[in-house]
Design a protein around this motif. Sequence first.
Motif, PDB file in Angstrom:
ATOM      1  N   GLN A 147      10.425  -8.436 -11.620  1.00  0.00           N
ATOM      2  CA  GLN A 147       9.108  -8.470 -12.429  1.00  0.00           C
ATOM      3  C   GLN A 147       9.722  -9.392 -13.540  1.00  0.00           C
ATOM      4  OE1 GLN A 147       8.406  -4.555 -13.988  1.00  0.00           O
ATOM      5  NE2 GLN A 147       6.400  -5.586 -14.876  1.00  0.00           N
ATOM      6  N   PRO A 203      -1.414   6.315   0.480  1.00  0.00           N
ATOM      7  CA  PRO A 203      -0.776   6.825   1.554  1.00  0.00           C
ATOM      8  C   PRO A 203       0.046   7.949   1.071  1.00  0.00           C
ATOM      9  CG  PRO A 203      -0.503   4.465   1.552  1.00  0.00           C
ATOM     10  CD  PRO A 203      -1.222   4.773   0.312  1.00  0.00           C
ATOM     11  N   LEU A 204       0.810   8.013   0.015  1.00  0.00           N
ATOM     12  CA  LEU A 204       1.530   9.172  -0.501  1.00  0.00           C
ATOM     13  C   LEU A 204       0.879  10.420  -0.854  1.00  0.00           C
ATOM     14  CD1 LEU A 204       4.633   7.415  -2.260  1.00  0.00           C
ATOM     15  CD2 LEU A 204       4.464   8.288   0.019  1.00  0.00           C
ATOM     16  N   LYS A 211       6.737   7.665   2.497  1.00  0.00           N
ATOM     17  CA  LYS A 211       6.198   8.679   3.298  1.00  0.00           C
ATOM     18  C   LYS A 211       7.195   9.025   4.548  1.00  0.00           C
ATOM     19  CE  LYS A 211       1.962  10.188   4.463  1.00  0.00           C
ATOM     20  NZ  LYS A 211       1.146  10.881   3.572  1.00  0.00           N
ATOM     21  N   ARG A 248      -3.794  -3.522 -10.029  1.00  0.00           N
ATOM     22  CA  ARG A 248      -4.393  -3.875  -8.830  1.00  0.00           C
ATOM     23  C   ARG A 248      -3.256  -3.141  -8.068  1.00  0.00           C
ATOM     24  NH1 ARG A 248      -2.695  -9.046  -7.859  1.00  0.00           N
ATOM     25  NH2 ARG A 248      -1.452  -9.035 -10.169  1.00  0.00           N
ATOM     26  N   ILE A 279       4.159  -9.025  -3.486  1.00  0.00           N
ATOM     27  CA  ILE A 279       4.891  -8.597  -2.568  1.00  0.00           C
ATOM     28  C   ILE A 279       4.457  -7.616  -1.867  1.00  0.00           C
ATOM     29  CG2 ILE A 279       6.986  -8.722  -4.323  1.00  0.00           C
ATOM     30  CD1 ILE A 279       6.406  -5.792  -5.168  1.00  0.00           C
ATOM     31  N   GLY A 280       5.090  -6.978  -0.927  1.00  0.00           N
ATOM     32  CA  GLY A 280       4.420  -6.005   0.071  1.00  0.00           C
ATOM     33  C   GLY A 280       4.430  -6.365   1.480  1.00  0.00           C
ATOM     34  N   PHE A 298      13.278  -4.701  -7.275  1.00  0.00           N
ATOM     35  CA  PHE A 298      11.662  -4.574  -7.719  1.00  0.00           C
ATOM     36  C   PHE A 298      11.695  -4.647  -9.127  1.00  0.00           C
ATOM     37  CE2 PHE A 298       8.282  -1.636  -8.961  1.00  0.00           C
ATOM     38  CZ  PHE A 298       7.431  -1.943  -8.233  1.00  0.00           C
ATOM     39  N   GLU A 322       8.880  12.143   3.701  1.00  0.00           N
ATOM     40  CA  GLU A 322       8.181  13.324   3.599  1.00  0.00           C
ATOM     41  C   GLU A 322       8.084  14.037   5.156  1.00  0.00           C
ATOM     42  OE1 GLU A 322       4.769  12.786   1.469  1.00  0.00           O
ATOM     43  OE2 GLU A 322       5.948  12.015  -0.211  1.00  0.00           O
ATOM     44  N   ARG A 324       1.432   0.421 -11.321  1.00  0.00           N
ATOM     45  CA  ARG A 324       0.727  -0.339 -10.118  1.00  0.00           C
ATOM     46  C   ARG A 324       0.968   0.310  -8.647  1.00  0.00           C
ATOM     47  NH1 ARG A 324       0.914  -6.812 -10.174  1.00  0.00           N
ATOM     48  NH2 ARG A 324      -0.192  -6.337  -8.093  1.00  0.00           N
ATOM     49  N   GLU A 325       2.428   0.500  -8.709  1.00  0.00           N
ATOM     50  CA  GLU A 325       2.927   1.070  -7.465  1.00  0.00           C
ATOM     51  C   GLU A 325       2.339   2.629  -7.518  1.00  0.00           C
ATOM     52  OE1 GLU A 325       7.066   0.893  -6.647  1.00  0.00           O
ATOM     53  OE2 GLU A 325       6.775   2.619  -5.437  1.00  0.00           O
ATOM     54  N   HIS A 333       6.515  -3.936   3.640  1.00  0.00           N
ATOM     55  CA  HIS A 333       6.237  -2.719   3.063  1.00  0.00           C
ATOM     56  C   HIS A 333       6.159  -1.710   4.306  1.00  0.00           C
ATOM     57  CE1 HIS A 333       5.127   0.709   0.767  1.00  0.00           C
ATOM     58  NE2 HIS A 333       3.960   0.782   1.395  1.00  0.00           N
ATOM     59  N   LEU A 364       0.012   3.955  -4.270  1.00  0.00           N
ATOM     60  CA  LEU A 364       0.550   4.522  -3.287  1.00  0.00           C
ATOM     61  C   LEU A 364       0.209   6.358  -3.417  1.00  0.00           C
ATOM     62  CD1 LEU A 364       4.197   3.529  -2.410  1.00  0.00           C
ATOM     63  CD2 LEU A 364       2.434   2.845  -1.316  1.00  0.00           C
ATOM     64  N   VAL A 365      -0.124   6.650  -4.630  1.00  0.00           N
ATOM     65  CA  VAL A 365      -0.453   8.043  -4.976  1.00  0.00           C
ATOM     66  C   VAL A 365      -1.988   8.004  -5.427  1.00  0.00           C
ATOM     67  CG1 VAL A 365       0.308  10.037  -5.883  1.00  0.00           C
ATOM     68  CG2 VAL A 365       1.944   8.195  -5.409  1.00  0.00           C
ATOM     69  N   MET A 389      -0.144  -2.690  -5.705  1.00  0.00           N
ATOM     70  CA  MET A 389       1.235  -3.592  -5.708  1.00  0.00           C
ATOM     71  C   MET A 389       1.535  -3.988  -4.257  1.00  0.00           C
ATOM     72  SD  MET A 389       3.670  -3.839  -8.285  1.00  0.00           S
ATOM     73  CE  MET A 389       3.954  -5.369  -7.646  1.00  0.00           C
ATOM     74  N   LEU A 390       1.762  -2.978  -3.160  1.00  0.00           N
ATOM     75  CA  LEU A 390       2.605  -3.158  -2.058  1.00  0.00           C
ATOM     76  C   LEU A 390       1.522  -3.357  -0.725  1.00  0.00           C
ATOM     77  CD1 LEU A 390       5.290  -0.556  -2.678  1.00  0.00           C
ATOM     78  CD2 LEU A 390       5.619  -2.892  -2.636  1.00  0.00           C
ATOM     79  N   LEU A 391       0.177  -2.617  -0.943  1.00  0.00           N
ATOM     80  CA  LEU A 391      -0.653  -2.800   0.140  1.00  0.00           C
ATOM     81  C   LEU A 391      -1.656  -3.831  -0.204  1.00  0.00           C
ATOM     82  CD1 LEU A 391      -1.061   1.094   0.647  1.00  0.00           C
ATOM     83  CD2 LEU A 391       0.169  -0.331   2.177  1.00  0.00           C
ATOM     84  N   TRP A 415       4.875  -2.586 -13.346  1.00  0.00           N
ATOM     85  CA  TRP A 415       4.720  -2.402 -11.788  1.00  0.00           C
ATOM     86  C   TRP A 415       4.908  -1.156 -11.409  1.00  0.00           C
ATOM     87  CZ3 TRP A 415       7.646  -7.025  -9.069  1.00  0.00           C
ATOM     88  CH2 TRP A 415       6.981  -8.270  -9.340  1.00  0.00           C
ATOM     89  N   HIS A 416       5.714  -0.324 -11.877  1.00  0.00           N
ATOM     90  CA  HIS A 416       5.847   1.111 -11.673  1.00  0.00           C
ATOM     91  C   HIS A 416       4.294   1.920 -11.595  1.00  0.00           C
ATOM     92  CE1 HIS A 416      10.300   1.519 -11.215  1.00  0.00           C
ATOM     93  NE2 HIS A 416      10.272   1.134 -12.442  1.00  0.00           N
TER      94      HIS A 416
END
Lengths: 215, 391
Positions: free
Chosen positions: B361, A169-170, B67, A157, B58-59, B357, B70, A140-141, B62, A145-146, A159-161, A137-138
């Motif tokens: 899992q 986004p990051l 972000k 896939r 999930i999400g 989180f 930053e 996937r995140e 969000h 995001l990065v 994870m959050l979006l 999961w980490h």
Amino acid sequence: MEQKAIYELLAAKLGEGALAWHEDEVEPWAEIAPAAIADACAFLREDRNTDFNQLMCLSGIDWDGYDEAGKGKSVAILGYDELGKPEVSERIADGDLGVAYHLYSHAQRHKFTLRVRVPRAVAEVPSVAHVWPTAAWHEREAWDLVGIRFTGHPDLRRMLLDEAWEGHPLRKDYMMPAKWAGVPMDGRPYADNPFPTPEPPAGGDQPGATGPAEA
Amino acid sequence: MATGDKNLTGWADQDHVPGIKSELLELNMGPQHPATHGVLRLLLKTDGEIVYQVTPVIGYLHRCAEKIAEGVNYKQWVVYTDRFDYLAPVCCNHAYVTAVEKLLKPEVPERAEHLRIVTAELSRIASHLIALATFGLDMGAWTPLLYCFREREEILNLLERIAGGRMLYNYFVPGGVRYDVPDEQWIKDVLSFITMLETKKIKDYNDLLSYNKIFIERTADVGVIDAETAKAYACTGPVLRGSGVKFDCRRDDPYSVYHKFDFEIPVGMGEMGTVGDCWDRYMVRVREIEQSCRIIRQALDTLPEGPYQAIPLNKMVKVPAGAAYSRTESAKGEIGHYIISDGGQIAFRNKVRSPSFCNLQVVEKVGVGQMVSDLVALVGSLDIVLGEIDR
């Protein structure tokens, strides 16, 4: 075990794959070649002296625009301007992407930090999901995001979006979207708002009346 | 996906009932379902009542708070940590300021550390009360909800008097806390509240719910997470301790001044069934409430005089360049913050490792082979909060 000793064990095992040991930091860390990270993690997990059975955290990092001098002059992220329009920048992002692994051993009670850096153009790091299931999961995140692609991941896939989201986004050069699926993102009314405020019906309808108006 | 697939291999091709075509039913549990504790969606593949595959989606909540981190300075971002675990916001504040202070190295006054621990433990009790209440509700027990919310209300009132907010406090700042104790009466009220909790209320919860026959039947031997699975999936907090692993950051990786206080670490012992079942995880939380009361009493009895801020509130914080990972024990488990600073007023990167989180899992593995109604018990006993999962 001392962190330095753990690194020496690891360096003896990996050879070329262990790049450097950064001792004089708040949190000492080992720099590993991206290709060797899965072997390094598997070794640290299996070896009885190290026995790192918990992956505390896996973080994706975009190092683009980082102020190496430590003066706080990193390139600012892009947001929205006063009118609610996404800010744009001419600068071409060329910084590396990175992943940091924070490990802990329940049996030996010691911690260790690994980091890898990959060029932006080939943002691929071997997955460690087979070493610690929690990494799935980490990773996937971090992909979501990065935008770091983890090779060998069982199910990479977002994870959050949403699966159809564009961009990551990051990343420091990420431009905020003006709208998503037709909906303005900043909450301001747009001329082409897909949900315009309905006109009050003429002709004195009862308040709260439902159903189609009769012709 | 990963764990469920092998159970599904060739399932649909088998002739389960001769002459009748059979296939697995896809079932959406959530995102708007009362038993999922927020906007969590579980995509199930079921054969009748048996779950063959669980895929959490999930999400929905969000906000990409990382972000936002930053773009705002270190002090401004404390507000956003409140919104992670909105049932125990003070614990999230604590996690964040601990990480900032690891790089900043201010001399946090002793009084501030004690006030932090008192408020964080009060917040932990409030969160555990919600966990008991909603878990009971999932299992069909309505009354404990009213009892738990009644006591939680007391905690909200106490925290409102010291921090000014009822739900979201924004109470900690790097280098101390925002406000001192309002008056001596506050300390007396906290002490009388925890005495009442220890002597009467916890017994009420045990009589009403913990040792209720129906509740035990619904939770014992259900959703068993063994110690190895819990460690491999990096479960933390009551989920890890429910599996019989005696590990608590407050004791084993001390931060703040927890090393000064004397408290036990309750673990699951399989009293009603197997070690690591839903009842064990539930009971760990009940026992942690008692231990939190002990910590609060010790912290207030030894509350030192002196300042409560190392850095004036109106002064900007510049954090020296570097990177540090810190972890603290929140109500749900370990919150980790990985902060990379470039020497300025804004974090270059702030990664949040939230306990819910990682705890969620494990459903992908443990949920397989359960009944659908037992999955409700499993998810309820993990005590997740979606604000923290989606961040």
